[in-house]
Design an enzyme around this catalytic site. Structure first.
Site, mmCIF file in Angstrom:
data_model
loop_
_atom_site.group_PDB
_atom_site.id
_atom_site.type_symbol
_atom_site.label_atom_id
_atom_site.label_comp_id
_atom_site.label_asym_id
_atom_site.label_seq_id
_atom_site.Cartn_x
_atom_site.Cartn_y
_atom_site.Cartn_z
ATOM 1 N N TYR A 149 0.681 -1.122 -0.092
ATOM 2 C CA TYR A 149 -0.178 -0.076 0.059
ATOM 3 C C TYR A 149 0.799 1.370 0.000
ATOM 4 O O TYR A 149 0.712 1.987 -1.058
ATOM 5 C CB TYR A 149 -1.105 0.014 1.306
ATOM 6 C CG TYR A 149 -1.896 1.392 1.401
ATOM 7 C CD1 TYR A 149 -2.780 1.379 0.693
ATOM 8 C CD2 TYR A 149 -1.503 2.226 2.322
ATOM 9 C CE1 TYR A 149 -3.544 2.630 0.789
ATOM 10 C CE2 TYR A 149 -2.181 3.240 2.524
ATOM 11 C CZ TYR A 149 -3.254 3.526 1.729
ATOM 12 O OH TYR A 149 -4.080 4.645 2.001
ATOM 13 N N GLN A 150 1.810 1.139 1.003
ATOM 14 C CA GLN A 150 2.404 2.610 0.976
ATOM 15 C C GLN A 150 3.438 2.778 -0.036
ATOM 16 O O GLN A 150 3.382 3.816 -0.341
ATOM 17 C CB GLN A 150 3.570 2.517 2.354
ATOM 18 C CG GLN A 150 2.802 1.595 3.563
ATOM 19 C CD GLN A 150 2.462 2.662 4.755
ATOM 20 O OE1 GLN A 150 1.811 3.675 4.414
ATOM 21 N NE2 GLN A 150 2.374 2.122 5.740
ATOM 22 N N GLU A 155 -2.094 14.949 9.854
ATOM 23 C CA GLU A 155 -2.797 13.967 10.416
ATOM 24 C C GLU A 155 -3.543 14.268 11.478
ATOM 25 O O GLU A 155 -3.408 15.193 12.329
ATOM 26 C CB GLU A 155 -1.678 12.798 10.886
ATOM 27 C CG GLU A 155 -2.288 11.824 12.119
ATOM 28 C CD GLU A 155 -3.412 10.950 11.483
ATOM 29 O OE1 GLU A 155 -3.175 10.284 10.408
ATOM 30 O OE2 GLU A 155 -4.380 10.652 12.128
ATOM 31 N N ASP A 207 -7.030 18.467 11.186
ATOM 32 C CA ASP A 207 -8.032 18.195 10.076
ATOM 33 C C ASP A 207 -7.152 18.526 8.554
ATOM 34 O O ASP A 207 -7.164 19.529 8.343
ATOM 35 C CB ASP A 207 -9.328 18.549 10.156
ATOM 36 C CG ASP A 207 -10.207 18.239 9.261
ATOM 37 O OD1 ASP A 207 -9.968 17.296 8.556
ATOM 38 O OD2 ASP A 207 -11.498 18.713 9.179
ATOM 39 N N GLY A 208 -7.322 17.279 7.874
ATOM 40 C CA GLY A 208 -6.694 17.787 6.382
ATOM 41 C C GLY A 208 -7.701 18.816 5.578
ATOM 42 O O GLY A 208 -6.994 19.296 4.842
ATOM 43 N N ASP A 226 -3.492 9.641 2.007
ATOM 44 C CA ASP A 226 -3.611 8.368 2.702
ATOM 45 C C ASP A 226 -4.677 8.516 3.872
ATOM 46 O O ASP A 226 -4.302 8.526 5.037
ATOM 47 C CB ASP A 226 -2.128 8.113 3.233
ATOM 48 C CG ASP A 226 -2.025 6.881 4.052
ATOM 49 O OD1 ASP A 226 -3.015 5.913 4.151
ATOM 50 O OD2 ASP A 226 -1.168 6.439 4.737
ATOM 51 N N ASP A 276 -11.240 4.992 5.731
ATOM 52 C CA ASP A 276 -12.486 4.889 4.919
ATOM 53 C C ASP A 276 -13.450 6.181 5.389
ATOM 54 O O ASP A 276 -13.356 6.764 6.342
ATOM 55 C CB ASP A 276 -13.374 3.505 5.338
ATOM 56 C CG ASP A 276 -11.876 2.363 4.885
ATOM 57 O OD1 ASP A 276 -11.553 2.397 3.846
ATOM 58 O OD2 ASP A 276 -12.130 1.419 5.526
ATOM 59 N N TYR A 292 -6.528 -5.643 3.447
ATOM 60 C CA TYR A 292 -7.758 -4.758 3.273
ATOM 61 C C TYR A 292 -8.872 -5.499 2.780
ATOM 62 O O TYR A 292 -8.786 -6.633 2.061
ATOM 63 C CB TYR A 292 -6.996 -3.642 2.223
ATOM 64 C CG TYR A 292 -6.281 -2.624 2.802
ATOM 65 C CD1 TYR A 292 -6.011 -2.694 3.951
ATOM 66 C CD2 TYR A 292 -5.442 -1.779 2.153
ATOM 67 C CE1 TYR A 292 -5.182 -1.354 4.875
ATOM 68 C CE2 TYR A 292 -4.788 -0.852 2.527
ATOM 69 C CZ TYR A 292 -4.652 -0.669 4.015
ATOM 70 O OH TYR A 292 -3.707 0.347 4.411
HETATM 71 N N1 AAT Z 1 -1.047 4.187 6.024
HETATM 72 C C1 AAT Z 1 -1.896 3.527 6.582
HETATM 73 C C2 AAT Z 1 -3.235 3.533 6.047
HETATM 74 C C3 AAT Z 1 -4.224 4.314 6.488
HETATM 75 S S1 AAT Z 1 -4.065 5.368 7.610
HETATM 76 C C4 AAT Z 1 -5.492 6.656 7.662
HETATM 77 C C5 AAT Z 1 -4.996 7.921 8.235
HETATM 78 O O1 AAT Z 1 -5.871 8.909 8.010
HETATM 79 C C6 AAT Z 1 -5.452 7.565 10.056
HETATM 80 O O2 AAT Z 1 -4.293 7.648 10.669
HETATM 81 C C7 AAT Z 1 -6.596 8.498 10.370
HETATM 82 O O3 AAT Z 1 -6.328 9.004 11.731
HETATM 83 C C8 AAT Z 1 -6.014 9.881 9.390
HETATM 84 N N2 AAT Z 1 -7.209 10.555 8.988
HETATM 85 C C9 AAT Z 1 -8.830 10.426 8.815
HETATM 86 N N3 AAT Z 1 -9.387 11.502 8.859
HETATM 87 C C10 AAT Z 1 -8.529 12.574 8.548
HETATM 88 C C11 AAT Z 1 -8.597 13.817 8.538
HETATM 89 N N4 AAT Z 1 -9.940 14.439 8.111
HETATM 90 N N5 AAT Z 1 -7.569 14.685 8.144
HETATM 91 C C12 AAT Z 1 -6.050 14.311 8.566
HETATM 92 N N6 AAT Z 1 -6.006 12.660 8.747
HETATM 93 C C13 AAT Z 1 -7.047 12.008 8.791
HETATM 94 C C14 AAT Z 1 -5.591 4.264 5.670
HETATM 95 C C15 AAT Z 1 -6.025 2.717 5.700
HETATM 96 C C16 AAT Z 1 -7.165 2.585 4.562
HETATM 97 C C17 AAT Z 1 -8.094 1.399 5.354
HETATM 98 C C18 AAT Z 1 -8.733 0.711 4.003
HETATM 99 N N7 AAT Z 1 -9.811 -0.115 4.607
#
Ligand code: AAT
Length: 290
Positions: free
Chosen positions: A64-65, A109, A140-141, A159, A162, A228
């Site tokens: 994924y990464q 994040e 918040d992004g 990244d 859901d 996933y």
């Molecule tokens: N790299 C690991 C995979 C992820 S992590 C997704 C990240 O998004 C989480 O750490 C979560 O806290 C962050 N996140 C969620 N909403 C926001 C936001 N509004 N702003 C900033 N960060 C946020 C993804 C996994 C996918 C799973 C698939 N089923």
């Protein structure tokens, strides 16, 4: 529910639940945004779970990464400024750091607990934070992007978890508009875009929105991630108006130019990059029609 096993149950994949055998629960906490859990599994290493949904496992996080990072960054020459939204575990940062052209890596994040837990339990992922080009913004992004001056970044990588919970807005049209604004002409975005097996309705909406907003190219790519839901996950890759971007033919192949030879790529290569854009007929029909 099988005793001693973790089952990933969610209305986003009704009627099915992938399970992993738990060796030991290592962390359980509740942040301001979500439930956070880490457990040692018997076959996938340590696992990070947010609100009952697997975010990464040590064994398959590379798929994924590496893909969410190198699909966009290998598609443009000399990326210098990159923004990561979500990705608090640091894995995408680790991958962005492979490019010697990069000067600035911002990450926004929402949940500080994800960052702290990752540093404690996933050192080979959180190593991304050790790069001096990285600046962490906790917030918040959506709000962060609204404040970014137009044309700032070469690439934005979303990244995100859901669209149930704190990430919901990261899948909506106004968010994509702010991403487009934050990109330079010919800049690129790559967002986590769910599974062709489970979420064609979500993908359809994202594609339709992106075709309206991004005047360069708009593409869907996918890869396998066994832990996933449905074992696959996709990415929406778009570019803004400006120098043309052909995502299917990487101009900046990182497998040839990796600056971090001591930590070789495990999954990504230029052939898998091109292959990622080949879609099964049922998905191609829907995506091409949008
Ligand atoms: N790299 C690991 C995979 C992820 S992590 C997704 C990240 O998004 C989480 O750490 C979560 O806290 C962050 N996140 C969620 N909403 C926001 C936001 N509004 N702003 C900033 N960060 C946020 C993804 C996994 C996918 C799973 C698939 N089923």
């Amino acid at each position: 529910v099988i005793p001693g096993w973790f089952s990933e149950i969610s209305p986003m994949w009704p009627g099915e639940a992938h399970s992993l055998k738990i060796e030991k629960i290592l962390f359980q906490g509740k942040s301001d945004y979500q439930d956070v859990m880490v457990f040692q599994s018997s076959t996938y290493g340590k696992v990070l779970v947010l609100d009952g949904v697997i975010q990464l496992t040590e064994r398959d996080e590379c798929a994924y990464q590496e893909m969410i990072t190198h699909l966009p960054l290998s598609s443009i020459p000399n990326p210098t400024k990159v923004l990561v939204i979500g990705g608090g575990d640091g894995g995408v940062l680790r991958e962005v750091a492979r490019y010697s052209s990069i000067e600035q890596i911002d990450i926004c994040e929402i949940d500080k607990m994800v960052v702290d837990v990752s540093k404690q339990f996933f050192p080979a992922v959180a190593v991304g934070y050790e790069d001096p080009r990285v600046t962490l913004h906790v917030g918040d992004g959506v709000a962060f992007l609204k404040a970014v001056p137009a044309g700032t970044y070469d690439a934005v990588i979303v990244d995100s978890s859901d669209p149930i919970g704190p990430a919901q807005e990261l899948f909506e049209k106004p968010f994509f508009q702010t991403v487009a604004n934050a990109l330079r002409p010919g800049g690129v975005v790559c967002t986590q875009a769910e599974s062709i097996w489970l979420h064609m309705h979500i993908i359809e909406d994202i594609v339709a929105n992106c075709r309206q907003i991004f005047k360069g190219s708009v593409n869907y790519a996918w890869t396998t991630v066994p832990t996933y839901p449905s074992g696959v996950i996709g990415f929406m890759l778009c570019s803004t108006e400006g120098p043309a971007v052909d995502f299917k033919h990487p101009v900046n192949p990182i497998d040839a130019n990796d600056s971090q030879k001591s930590r070789p790529l495990k999954f990504y290569n230029s052939e898998i990059h091109t292959a990622a854009f080949c879609l099964p007929s049922f998905a191609k029909k829907v995506i091409d029609a949008k």
